[in-house]
Design a protein around this motif. Structure first.
Motif, mmCIF file in Angstrom:
data_model
loop_
_atom_site.group_PDB
_atom_site.id
_atom_site.type_symbol
_atom_site.label_atom_id
_atom_site.label_comp_id
_atom_site.label_asym_id
_atom_site.label_seq_id
_atom_site.Cartn_x
_atom_site.Cartn_y
_atom_site.Cartn_z
ATOM 1 N N ALA A 5 0.831 -1.196 0.000
ATOM 2 C CA ALA A 5 0.000 0.000 0.000
ATOM 3 C C ALA A 5 0.869 1.250 0.000
ATOM 4 C CB ALA A 5 -0.913 0.002 1.221
ATOM 5 N N SER A 6 0.411 2.280 -0.679
ATOM 6 C CA SER A 6 1.139 3.547 -0.714
ATOM 7 C C SER A 6 0.158 4.685 -0.973
ATOM 8 C CB SER A 6 2.209 3.516 -1.812
ATOM 9 O OG SER A 6 1.611 3.342 -3.083
ATOM 10 N N GLY A 7 0.659 5.911 -0.829
ATOM 11 C CA GLY A 7 -0.158 7.074 -1.152
ATOM 12 C C GLY A 7 -0.682 7.848 0.035
ATOM 13 N N GLY A 8 -0.407 7.379 1.244
ATOM 14 C CA GLY A 8 -0.876 8.095 2.414
ATOM 15 C C GLY A 8 -0.154 9.411 2.606
ATOM 16 N N GLY A 9 -0.636 10.192 3.571
ATOM 17 C CA GLY A 9 -0.010 11.471 3.852
ATOM 18 C C GLY A 9 -0.864 12.311 4.764
ATOM 19 N N LEU A 10 -0.482 13.570 4.873
ATOM 20 C CA LEU A 10 -1.206 14.539 5.701
ATOM 21 C C LEU A 10 -2.068 15.409 4.793
ATOM 22 C CD1 LEU A 10 -1.715 16.090 8.374
ATOM 23 C CD2 LEU A 10 0.342 17.432 7.845
ATOM 24 N N VAL A 11 -3.338 15.528 5.124
ATOM 25 C CA VAL A 11 -4.255 16.323 4.315
ATOM 26 C C VAL A 11 -5.214 17.059 5.236
ATOM 27 C CG1 VAL A 11 -5.884 14.405 4.041
ATOM 28 C CG2 VAL A 11 -5.815 16.226 2.321
ATOM 29 N N GLU A 12 -5.664 18.206 4.802
ATOM 30 C CA GLU A 12 -6.609 18.985 5.601
ATOM 31 C C GLU A 12 -8.019 18.417 5.466
ATOM 32 O OE1 GLU A 12 -4.434 23.380 5.562
ATOM 33 O OE2 GLU A 12 -6.312 23.066 4.476
ATOM 34 N N PRO A 13 -8.861 18.636 6.453
ATOM 35 C CA PRO A 13 -10.266 18.204 6.331
ATOM 36 C C PRO A 13 -10.893 18.740 5.051
ATOM 37 C CG PRO A 13 -9.804 18.883 8.573
ATOM 38 C CD PRO A 13 -8.583 19.231 7.775
ATOM 39 N N GLY A 14 -11.635 17.871 4.380
ATOM 40 C CA GLY A 14 -12.234 18.238 3.107
ATOM 41 C C GLY A 14 -11.367 17.921 1.916
ATOM 42 N N GLY A 15 -10.132 17.549 2.157
ATOM 43 C CA GLY A 15 -9.201 17.253 1.074
ATOM 44 C C GLY A 15 -9.347 15.839 0.543
ATOM 45 N N SER A 16 -8.456 15.494 -0.385
ATOM 46 C CA SER A 16 -8.502 14.194 -1.057
ATOM 47 C C SER A 16 -7.134 13.519 -1.062
ATOM 48 C CB SER A 16 -8.967 14.370 -2.506
ATOM 49 O OG SER A 16 -10.270 14.898 -2.576
ATOM 50 N N LEU A 17 -7.165 12.216 -1.111
ATOM 51 C CA LEU A 17 -5.963 11.392 -1.291
ATOM 52 C C LEU A 17 -6.346 10.178 -2.117
ATOM 53 C CD1 LEU A 17 -4.189 11.142 2.211
ATOM 54 C CD2 LEU A 17 -3.260 12.238 0.158
ATOM 55 N N MET A 18 -5.373 9.654 -2.858
ATOM 56 C CA MET A 18 -5.587 8.385 -3.542
ATOM 57 C C MET A 18 -4.559 7.383 -3.045
ATOM 58 S SD MET A 18 -5.575 7.256 -7.555
ATOM 59 C CE MET A 18 -7.247 7.723 -7.917
ATOM 60 N N LEU A 19 -5.042 6.288 -2.501
ATOM 61 C CA LEU A 19 -4.173 5.208 -2.071
ATOM 62 C C LEU A 19 -4.052 4.184 -3.189
ATOM 63 C CD1 LEU A 19 -5.421 4.561 1.583
ATOM 64 C CD2 LEU A 19 -3.776 6.254 0.741
ATOM 65 N N SER A 20 -2.889 3.536 -3.237
ATOM 66 C CA SER A 20 -2.651 2.486 -4.214
ATOM 67 C C SER A 20 -2.240 1.209 -3.495
ATOM 68 C CB SER A 20 -1.535 2.889 -5.185
ATOM 69 O OG SER A 20 -1.875 4.049 -5.907
ATOM 70 N N CYS A 21 -2.675 0.091 -4.025
ATOM 71 C CA CYS A 21 -2.276 -1.223 -3.519
ATOM 72 C C CYS A 21 -1.757 -2.016 -4.710
ATOM 73 C CB CYS A 21 -3.450 -1.931 -2.861
ATOM 74 S SG CYS A 21 -3.078 -3.622 -2.338
ATOM 75 N N THR A 22 -0.456 -2.200 -4.760
ATOM 76 C CA THR A 22 0.156 -2.943 -5.855
ATOM 77 C C THR A 22 0.317 -4.399 -5.435
ATOM 78 O OG1 THR A 22 1.322 -0.968 -6.586
ATOM 79 C CG2 THR A 22 2.130 -3.082 -7.397
ATOM 80 N N VAL A 23 -0.137 -5.297 -6.287
ATOM 81 C CA VAL A 23 -0.162 -6.722 -5.972
ATOM 82 C C VAL A 23 0.857 -7.463 -6.835
ATOM 83 C CG1 VAL A 23 -1.636 -8.752 -5.775
ATOM 84 C CG2 VAL A 23 -2.621 -6.477 -5.474
#
Length: 126
Positions: A5-23
């Protein structure tokens, strides 16, 4: 099978993130993939699951309408698009699988069952 899994981080409320899971597998189409999260002091929660074909998806009530799961067979990757993030979404996010029918048991996965990737931290804070 190995998952990352990757793509995490710090984001403000209301923001967006995309996580990836490479298999890491030659048979990506044989795996239903689920996303889970665990916040400090809380039990693990099933967030979303996508079937091996991609035709079926499941979402926890807490994320319905805000998160979207998808998969790309060319990249052997499952994505979790997270929008309208809230502080209560803060957790370590993990992806996991136990074969083609994983979503049929989601989110009731027993400890020690399936293959799990190392988590990625998501922090929602101003």
């Amino acid at each position: 099978v190995q998952l990352q899994a990757s793509g995490g981080g710090l984001v403000e409320p209301g923001g967006s993130l995309m996580l990836s899971c490479t298999v890491s597998t030659f048979n990506f189409d044989n795996y239903g993939i689920g996303w889970f999260r665990q916040a400090p002091g809380k039990e693990r929660e099933g967030v979303s699951c996508i079937s091996s074909s991609g035709a079926s998806t499941i979402y926890a009530d807490s994320v319905k309408g805000r998160f979207a799961i998808s998969r790309d067979r060319d990249k052997n990757t499952v994505f979790l698009q997270m929008n309208s993030l809230k502080p209560e979404d803060t957790a370590v996010y993990y992806c996991a699988t136990d074969g083609p029918f994983f979503c049929s048991i989601f989110p009731n996965v027993r400890n020690g069952m399936g293959s799990w990737g190392k988590g990625t931290q998501v922090t929602v804070s101003s």
